[in-house]
Design a protein around this motif. Sequence first.
Motif, PDB file in Angstrom:
ATOM      1  N   ALA A  91       3.254   5.933  -5.551  1.00 45.57           N
ATOM      2  CA  ALA A  91       2.950   6.059  -6.975  1.00 45.57           C
ATOM      3  C   ALA A  91       1.872   7.109  -7.211  1.00 45.57           C
ATOM      4  O   ALA A  91       1.921   7.867  -8.190  1.00 45.57           O
ATOM      5  N   VAL A  92       0.882   7.173  -6.306  1.00 46.32           N
ATOM      6  CA  VAL A  92      -0.151   8.208  -6.395  1.00 46.32           C
ATOM      7  C   VAL A  92       0.497   9.589  -6.320  1.00 46.32           C
ATOM      8  O   VAL A  92       0.199  10.483  -7.130  1.00 46.32           O
ATOM      9  N   ALA A 109       0.835  -1.207   0.000  1.00 48.08           N
ATOM     10  CA  ALA A 109       0.000   0.000   0.000  1.00 48.08           C
ATOM     11  C   ALA A 109       0.865   1.251   0.000  1.00 48.08           C
ATOM     12  O   ALA A 109       0.549   2.240  -0.675  1.00 48.08           O
ATOM     13  N   ARG A 110       1.972   1.214   0.754  1.00 45.70           N
ATOM     14  CA  ARG A 110       2.874   2.363   0.759  1.00 45.70           C
ATOM     15  C   ARG A 110       3.426   2.613  -0.637  1.00 45.70           C
ATOM     16  O   ARG A 110       3.519   3.761  -1.094  1.00 45.70           O
ATOM     17  N   ALA A 118      -8.763   7.981   2.025  1.00 43.23           N
ATOM     18  CA  ALA A 118      -8.870   9.396   1.651  1.00 43.23           C
ATOM     19  C   ALA A 118      -8.298   9.636   0.257  1.00 43.23           C
ATOM     20  O   ALA A 118      -8.883  10.370  -0.550  1.00 43.23           O
ATOM     21  N   ALA A 119      -7.151   9.018  -0.041  1.00 44.67           N
ATOM     22  CA  ALA A 119      -6.554   9.194  -1.366  1.00 44.67           C
ATOM     23  C   ALA A 119      -7.470   8.648  -2.453  1.00 44.67           C
ATOM     24  O   ALA A 119      -7.624   9.265  -3.524  1.00 44.67           O
ATOM     25  N   ALA A 174      -3.179   7.513 -11.301  1.00 44.09           N
ATOM     26  CA  ALA A 174      -3.289   7.870  -9.880  1.00 44.09           C
ATOM     27  C   ALA A 174      -4.513   7.236  -9.254  1.00 44.09           C
ATOM     28  O   ALA A 174      -4.469   6.730  -8.120  1.00 44.09           O
ATOM     29  N   ALA A 175      -5.631   7.253  -9.968  1.00 45.61           N
ATOM     30  CA  ALA A 175      -6.855   6.654  -9.443  1.00 45.61           C
ATOM     31  C   ALA A 175      -6.682   5.153  -9.231  1.00 45.61           C
ATOM     32  O   ALA A 175      -7.137   4.592  -8.225  1.00 45.61           O
ATOM     33  N   ALA A 176      -6.018   4.463 -10.170  1.00 44.58           N
ATOM     34  CA  ALA A 176      -5.810   3.018 -10.037  1.00 44.58           C
ATOM     35  C   ALA A 176      -4.915   2.703  -8.845  1.00 44.58           C
ATOM     36  O   ALA A 176      -5.197   1.776  -8.065  1.00 44.58           O
ATOM     37  N   HIS A 177      -3.822   3.452  -8.679  1.00 46.80           N
ATOM     38  CA  HIS A 177      -2.929   3.223  -7.540  1.00 46.80           C
ATOM     39  C   HIS A 177      -3.656   3.483  -6.214  1.00 46.80           C
ATOM     40  O   HIS A 177      -3.489   2.729  -5.247  1.00 46.80           O
TER      41      HIS A 177
END
Length: 623
Positions: free
Chosen positions: A62-63, A56-57, A141-142, A103-106
């Motif tokens: 990547a986001v 996850a980190r 949140a991301a 970004a949305a996928a990550h």
Amino acid sequence: MTVPLRRTLPKRPGRARDACRARRRVHGPLTRNVLLAAAALPAAAAAWIGVTGWLARSELLAVQHDLTALRASVSTAAGTHPAGAVAAGSPAESAQERLLRSAAAHAARAHHLTTGPAWYTAACLPFLGEPLHTVRGTAEAADRLIGEVLSPLVRVVPRLSADAHAGGIPRVLTDLESQAPAFERATRVAAEVRDDAHRLPRSTWLPAADRARAQLSDQLDRLVPQTRDVVVAARMAPSMLGAHGPRRYFLAFQNLAEARGTGGLPGAFAVLRADRGKLSFEHFGNNTEMDGVHADVDLGAEFATQYGDNGPGSVWANSNMSPHFPYAARLWTAYWRTLTGQRLDGAFAIDPASLGLLLRATGPARMPDGTALTADNAVNLTERDSYAKYADVAARKAFFVEAARAAAGQLMHAADDPRTLPALLSAVRDVQREGRLQVWSAHAAEQRQLESRPFGGALPDRPGPFAGLVVNNAAGSKLDYYLDRSLVWAPGACTATGRSVTVTVRLTNRAPASGLPGYVTLREDRPEYRTQPGDNRLLVSYYAGKGASLTGATLDGHQVELIPGVERGHPVYTLDLELPRQSSRTLVLHLQEPQADRPPTILRQALVTPMLATVKPAAPCGP
């Protein structure tokens, strides 16, 4: 025949024991396996959380990388594409779409990795689970931020750009208005995500999780007001720009060399017409047109007490002494109506620093005498050099009007060109961020929304800690080009009624001892004491929080009495201050603030040199 009871009883315990032994023989291995599995479960869960947490980190990093690249792509497209435009279907647009999808996928994967029974259970553990709670909340949140907030905001930009090419500004205004509900939904989600982020543990045993939460909260604290500004623009810009009928506005160019509450002296001005997004100027003038004109507008007893009868409504030069921009705007439009009989739909105020930011996006403007007005010289040329160039006051005022006219013409040309419009809108945002654009509408529904946003220029009337330093030039000079200001807000001990606060204000006059034109150093106040060219005089006002009281004040270490007042519920303390050239004065105020449990709202009066404000941290009151 009955069986004797004493012969049957002894056999039952034996059979029972045999049955228990049999069950133990059958279930013993299973029980041991269950116990071993139960013992291994925490270790397995910890390993699972460790692996998924590391993954996850990586996804969240990547986001962050994608969003950084997206911001750079948007800035590059606005700055390096011909005239700042991004055409629909262009490579820049495609790159932005790819970055947003990535970004949305990550973010979605990071959210998925931190859900499930193991994460939920571990995050609920006291102490040990706090950083896991933070990581889960950050990932969620991301995911929501990108999918429900950034996506609708970013994806509308190419659509508006395409509209600008296909149907011009009227088409843009129509589409912008239609996007308002989507923007409002994005704003609500952004506020929800921000509140959720603020509820996450602030200090845990894992510093990396704490840093991630702090960074997320800071970004959301900046993003939420920006999304609200987008909503206000989508709701109001079409009507204010004449989408539903022509509008006329008073546009004041504030001269920052002579300070006033909203910024600078209202020197040159114009009447701006907006019709279906098409902007044009119907009149340019300067303050001499308002000589002898009075503004018949009632701003209330509090205003009259604070500024006197021979003040903003009677003398044009004093019309914006208050930092509350709606007061100045109402006075300006009332002055114009008295002069011409024409009702206006609102008022705007900008200054030479604003023109510099806007000209950076549009390119330089050319004045009739050939002078180039650029992003780099707009402030110095109008606020300093013109005073040396033109000894005649009328000639200098005419120069200022011509500078305003040239800059306005360049801006109108940019606004009409779809290729330059994105860069211009970005520059308008920068002007607004610096507090140099102020807007007021004569239409009540629009004004209610404007007054809630920073560019409405309203002095807030809500309770809470507040710190406002406002200076008005009392000499009639043009020396505030050389003025430096600093403010330090330092909370002290808690009291039964709130907290003690010490505010230190330092004012410095950098005016040179010689070489300035007489018009710059002029002392229209004609003081009874002796002065030198370059000496300045200021009315220095400090605005405290509602319910605050002054317990004492010193000027350069000596006790001083300040004039008390009230404006929009704020206590105001004013000092008539002589500020000699090449000198500094230090004013210290000791206050009791009823609600100083958090940092104050800072009022930043936009002058040539920005004010340096420092807020010191406060220890919480109470047990």
